[in-house]
Design an enzyme around this catalytic site. Sequence first.
Site, PDB file in Angstrom:
ATOM      1  N   GLY A  28       0.816  -1.209   0.000  1.00 44.93           N
ATOM      2  CA  GLY A  28       0.000   0.000   0.000  1.00 44.93           C
ATOM      3  C   GLY A  28       0.849   1.257   0.000  1.00 44.93           C
ATOM      4  O   GLY A  28       2.081   1.197   0.041  1.00 44.93           O
ATOM      5  N   SER A  29       0.171   2.402  -0.028  1.00 42.25           N
ATOM      6  CA  SER A  29       0.908   3.664  -0.129  1.00 42.25           C
ATOM      7  C   SER A  29       1.684   3.971   1.158  1.00 42.25           C
ATOM      8  O   SER A  29       2.773   4.552   1.107  1.00 42.25           O
ATOM      9  CB  SER A  29      -0.055   4.809  -0.456  1.00 42.25           C
ATOM     10  OG  SER A  29      -1.078   4.906   0.513  1.00 42.25           O
ATOM     11  N   THR A  30       1.158   3.575   2.313  1.00 42.26           N
ATOM     12  CA  THR A  30       1.885   3.798   3.573  1.00 42.26           C
ATOM     13  C   THR A  30       3.108   2.895   3.619  1.00 42.26           C
ATOM     14  O   THR A  30       4.212   3.329   4.002  1.00 42.26           O
ATOM     15  CB  THR A  30       0.957   3.527   4.775  1.00 42.26           C
ATOM     16  OG1 THR A  30      -0.330   4.074   4.511  1.00 42.26           O
ATOM     17  CG2 THR A  30       1.521   4.146   6.042  1.00 42.26           C
ATOM     18  N   GLY A  81       0.037  -1.544   6.444  1.00 42.54           N
ATOM     19  CA  GLY A  81      -0.987  -0.523   6.611  1.00 42.54           C
ATOM     20  C   GLY A  81      -2.343  -1.147   6.880  1.00 42.54           C
ATOM     21  O   GLY A  81      -2.464  -2.358   7.096  1.00 42.54           O
ATOM     22  N   ALA A  82      -3.373  -0.309   6.879  1.00 40.45           N
ATOM     23  CA  ALA A  82      -4.746  -0.798   7.057  1.00 40.45           C
ATOM     24  C   ALA A  82      -5.715   0.220   6.469  1.00 40.45           C
ATOM     25  O   ALA A  82      -5.387   1.396   6.300  1.00 40.45           O
ATOM     26  CB  ALA A  82      -5.063  -1.004   8.536  1.00 40.45           C
ATOM     27  N   ASP A  83      -6.904  -0.269   6.141  1.00 38.01           N
ATOM     28  CA  ASP A  83      -7.964   0.627   5.679  1.00 38.01           C
ATOM     29  C   ASP A  83      -8.770   1.168   6.851  1.00 38.01           C
ATOM     30  O   ASP A  83      -9.258   2.294   6.800  1.00 38.01           O
ATOM     31  CB  ASP A  83      -8.855  -0.121   4.685  1.00 38.01           C
ATOM     32  CG  ASP A  83      -8.045  -0.576   3.485  1.00 38.01           C
ATOM     33  OD1 ASP A  83      -7.470   0.293   2.809  1.00 38.01           O
ATOM     34  OD2 ASP A  83      -7.936  -1.795   3.259  1.00 38.01           O
ATOM     35  N   GLY A  94      -6.979  -4.847   2.683  1.00 37.46           N
ATOM     36  CA  GLY A  94      -7.284  -5.391   1.366  1.00 37.46           C
ATOM     37  C   GLY A  94      -7.729  -4.366   0.355  1.00 37.46           C
ATOM     38  O   GLY A  94      -8.095  -4.710  -0.772  1.00 37.46           O
ATOM     39  N   GLU A 102      -1.010 -10.847   2.768  1.00 33.07           N
ATOM     40  CA  GLU A 102      -0.788 -10.038   3.978  1.00 33.07           C
ATOM     41  C   GLU A 102      -1.160 -10.838   5.223  1.00 33.07           C
ATOM     42  O   GLU A 102      -0.441 -10.823   6.227  1.00 33.07           O
ATOM     43  CB  GLU A 102      -1.617  -8.751   3.909  1.00 33.07           C
ATOM     44  CG  GLU A 102      -1.118  -7.791   2.835  1.00 33.07           C
ATOM     45  CD  GLU A 102      -2.019  -6.587   2.620  1.00 33.07           C
ATOM     46  OE1 GLU A 102      -1.537  -5.603   2.065  1.00 33.07           O
ATOM     47  OE2 GLU A 102      -3.207  -6.632   2.993  1.00 33.07           O
TER      48      GLU A 102
HETATM   49  C1  5RP Z   1      -3.503  -3.560   0.788  1.00 35.14           C
HETATM   50  C2  5RP Z   1      -3.819  -3.105   2.164  1.00 35.14           C
HETATM   51  C3  5RP Z   1      -3.317  -1.769   2.579  1.00 35.14           C
HETATM   52  O1  5RP Z   1      -2.532  -1.920   3.708  1.00 35.14           O
HETATM   53  C4  5RP Z   1      -4.485  -0.869   2.868  1.00 35.14           C
HETATM   54  O2  5RP Z   1      -5.321  -0.818   1.734  1.00 35.14           O
HETATM   55  C5  5RP Z   1      -4.013   0.545   3.235  1.00 35.14           C
HETATM   56  O3  5RP Z   1      -3.466   1.150   2.120  1.00 35.14           O
HETATM   57  P1  5RP Z   1      -2.810   2.595   2.155  1.00 35.14           P
HETATM   58  O4  5RP Z   1      -1.561   2.484   2.981  1.00 35.14           O
HETATM   59  O5  5RP Z   1      -2.537   2.896   0.724  1.00 35.14           O
HETATM   60  O6  5RP Z   1      -3.804   3.550   2.771  1.00 35.14           O
HETATM   61  O7  5RP Z   1      -4.451  -3.773   2.942  1.00 35.14           O
HETATM   62  O8  5RP Z   1      -4.118  -4.780   0.495  1.00 35.14           O
END
Ligand code: 5RP
Length: 219
Positions: A28-30, A81-83, A94, A102
């Site tokens: 993810g971006s983080t 990371g996480a949503d 996800g 993950e």
């Molecule tokens: C990817 C993930 C990411 O960790 C989640 O979507 C967070 O993404 P971001 O860091 O871009 O906000 O679970 O499958």
Amino acid sequence: MNADEMKKMAAEAALTYVKGGIVGVGTGSTVNHFIDYLATIKNKIEGAVSSSEVSTERMKGHGIPVLDLNAAGELDVYVDGADESDHNLSLIKGGGGALTREKIVAGASKEFICIADGSKLVDVLGKFPLPVEVIPMARSHVARQLVKIGGTPVWREDFITDNGNVILDVHNLEITKPIEMEQQINNIAGVVTTGIFALRGADVLILGTEEGVKTVLPG
Ligand code: 5RP
């Protein structure tokens, strides 16, 4: 300060949890920011186990050795990371579609450090549509079962996971009992895994906020 700057702040703070050895790396971006920081200490680690092809490519670009989980054994630390996260550090993950790998790498790690911007901490999971990875032939069957538990599944069209499967994003769930719902959805035939990470949630949540880095522990 924008969300990306907050993500970057959390990613940098996670470096203190990396003591050497082999590091589990999410997606993810983080996490992209974390990979960039990890590159600055790459001589102190043996390498990384990756949760996605995208993260693998980024790490290889930095010259970080990417190892097979089967050869690596149990990992000391996994950073991802996480949503969404609730206050027990049960997560929805996800959004990037990498949830199954993950969950495997998180499960194979002694400590799970979750990094995010402050907006990801919520009281109840479910405002972010819950990703569920599904074997392609089971898509309609699984969607019907998800409707029965109160969700509104939407097929993420034009997206195939690294494992060759499809994703259903489930809207309108209020996940007050994440462990129970994780088990219930995982029990549907055709589901590879759900993006609820509660049976193995995070151990530490590092949030980048306007006020600086905040560390949250479960409970
Ligand atoms: C990817 C993930 C990411 O960790 C989640 O979507 C967070 O993404 P971001 O860091 O871009 O906000 O679970 O499958």
